[in-house]
Design a protein around this motif. Structure first.
Motif, short mmCIF file in Angstrom:
data_model
loop_
_atom_site.label_atom_id
_atom_site.label_comp_id
_atom_site.label_asym_id
_atom_site.label_seq_id
_atom_site.Cartn_x
_atom_site.Cartn_y
_atom_site.Cartn_z
N MET A 114 0.82 -1.20 0.00
CA MET A 114 0.00 0.00 0.00
C MET A 114 0.86 1.26 0.00
O MET A 114 0.57 2.24 -0.69
N LEU A 115 1.94 1.23 0.78
CA LEU A 115 2.85 2.38 0.85
C LEU A 115 3.54 2.62 -0.49
O LEU A 115 3.94 3.75 -0.80
N LEU A 116 3.66 1.55 -1.28
CA LEU A 116 4.30 1.65 -2.59
C LEU A 116 3.29 1.91 -3.70
O LEU A 116 3.65 1.90 -4.89
N GLY A 117 2.04 2.14 -3.31
CA GLY A 117 1.02 2.47 -4.31
C GLY A 117 0.18 1.31 -4.77
O GLY A 117 -0.48 1.39 -5.83
N GLY A 118 0.16 0.22 -4.02
CA GLY A 118 -0.64 -0.95 -4.39
C GLY A 118 -2.13 -0.67 -4.36
O GLY A 118 -2.60 0.18 -3.60
N LYS A 119 -2.90 -1.42 -5.17
CA LYS A 119 -4.34 -1.21 -5.27
C LYS A 119 -5.16 -2.40 -4.80
O LYS A 119 -6.37 -2.30 -4.64
N GLY A 120 -4.52 -3.54 -4.59
CA GLY A 120 -5.25 -4.74 -4.20
C GLY A 120 -5.61 -4.74 -2.73
O GLY A 120 -5.03 -4.01 -1.92
N SER A 121 -6.57 -5.58 -2.36
CA SER A 121 -6.98 -5.69 -0.96
C SER A 121 -6.19 -6.78 -0.24
O SER A 121 -5.55 -7.64 -0.88
N PHE A 122 -6.26 -6.74 1.07
CA PHE A 122 -5.61 -7.78 1.89
C PHE A 122 -6.16 -9.16 1.53
O PHE A 122 -5.41 -10.13 1.39
N LYS A 123 -7.48 -9.25 1.38
CA LYS A 123 -8.12 -10.53 1.09
C LYS A 123 -7.69 -11.08 -0.27
O LYS A 123 -7.49 -12.28 -0.42
N GLN A 124 -7.57 -10.21 -1.26
CA GLN A 124 -7.11 -10.64 -2.57
C GLN A 124 -5.69 -11.20 -2.51
O GLN A 124 -5.40 -12.26 -3.08
N LEU A 165 2.05 -10.35 -6.57
CA LEU A 165 1.97 -8.98 -6.07
C LEU A 165 1.77 -7.99 -7.21
O LEU A 165 0.99 -7.03 -7.09
N ARG A 166 2.45 -8.21 -8.30
CA ARG A 166 2.32 -7.32 -9.46
C ARG A 166 0.90 -7.32 -10.03
O ARG A 166 0.37 -6.27 -10.39
N GLU A 167 0.30 -8.53 -10.08
CA GLU A 167 -1.05 -8.64 -10.62
C GLU A 167 -2.09 -8.07 -9.65
O GLU A 167 -3.01 -7.39 -10.06
N VAL A 168 -1.94 -8.37 -8.36
CA VAL A 168 -2.92 -7.92 -7.37
C VAL A 168 -2.91 -6.41 -7.23
O VAL A 168 -3.97 -5.77 -7.21
N HIS A 169 -1.72 -5.82 -7.14
CA HIS A 169 -1.61 -4.40 -6.82
C HIS A 169 -1.43 -3.51 -8.05
O HIS A 169 -1.37 -2.28 -7.91
N GLU A 170 -1.29 -4.14 -9.20
CA GLU A 170 -1.22 -3.39 -10.46
C GLU A 170 -0.09 -2.37 -10.46
O GLU A 170 -0.28 -1.20 -10.82
N PHE A 171 1.08 -2.81 -9.99
CA PHE A 171 2.24 -1.94 -10.09
C PHE A 171 3.41 -2.69 -10.73
O PHE A 171 3.24 -3.81 -11.20
N SER A 172 4.56 -2.05 -10.80
CA SER A 172 5.70 -2.61 -11.53
C SER A 172 6.32 -3.80 -10.83
O SER A 172 6.10 -4.03 -9.63
N THR A 173 7.13 -4.54 -11.60
CA THR A 173 7.85 -5.68 -11.03
C THR A 173 8.82 -5.22 -9.96
O THR A 173 9.00 -5.90 -8.95
#
Length: 202
Positions: free
Chosen positions: A90-100, A153-161
């Motif tokens: 989340m601090l790095l800009g992630g968009k996914g939820s804990f449950k996901q 992590l990349r897929e869940v949070h939609e950020f870079s590798t």
């Protein structure tokens, strides 16, 4: 529960995580983890009959108590570790939820956990020579787990590798720094004690 998802996550991680991100339920992830933890605990209990541990008797009751305790402790540990990594994401800009994150992680962590338990038992039974080979395989699985974890992590949070790598690399580095600091303090204390002792002799 679809156990085919385990194989899909191991062989086609990107496609599987992308497809399951929005529909895999948190409860399914909990069940996957619970099953894997129970099996791993059962294998551990069986190993007590072959290699008894001092203070821990090999009895039939262990075949029930050890797996159950492994499930309870393991689920708590998985929840805490996922929570810490989710906060970093989340601090790095992630968009996914804990449950996901928890649910998708269970897709590969669960089968790898079972495989690692089997390999550990085989290594104990096979002896040092063959056991070394299994340790190499164990290490390779660990590296592959990091790869899968990064993709997830990349897929869940939609950020870079790079950000996905940082999510798990940051706590690893913090642990290493903490260990070095603790060892440094301990080593310094030993030097101070030895120096004091030497002065006392003279």
């Amino acid at each position: 529960m679809d156990f085919n998802l385990w194989m899909k996550a191991l062989t086609k991680p990107k496609e599987t995580f992308a497809a399951q991100k929005a529909k895999l339920e948190f409860g399914v992830g909990v069940n996957f983890y619970a099953i894997a933890l129970f099996v791993a605990g059962l294998i551990s209990a069986l190993s007590l009959f072959v290699f008894p541990t001092p203070g821990v008797g090999a009895s039939a009751s262990n075949l029930i108590t050890v797996p159950i305790m492994n499930v309870i402790v393991g689920l708590i540990g998985a929840g805490i570790s996922t929570g810490i990594l989710w906060i970093i994401a989340m601090l790095l800009g992630g968009k996914g939820s804990f449950k996901q994150q928890f649910a998708l992680q269970s897709l590969f962590a669960s089968p790898i956990m079972i495989v690692n338990s089997i390999l550990a038992l085989i290594a104990l039974l096979a002896g040092p020579m063959v056991g070394t080979i299994f340790l190499v395989v164990y290490g390779a699985l660990g590296l592959y787990s990091l790869y899968l974890f990064t993709i997830m992590l990349r897929e869940v949070h939609e950020f870079s590798t790079m950000k996905a790598v940082l999510v798990w690399l940051i706590p690893v580095l913090l642990i290493v720094i903490l260990m070095v600091a603790v060892l440094g303090v301990a080593f310094g204390s030993l030097l101070a004690m030895s120096s004091t002792g030497a002065k006392g002799i003279y």
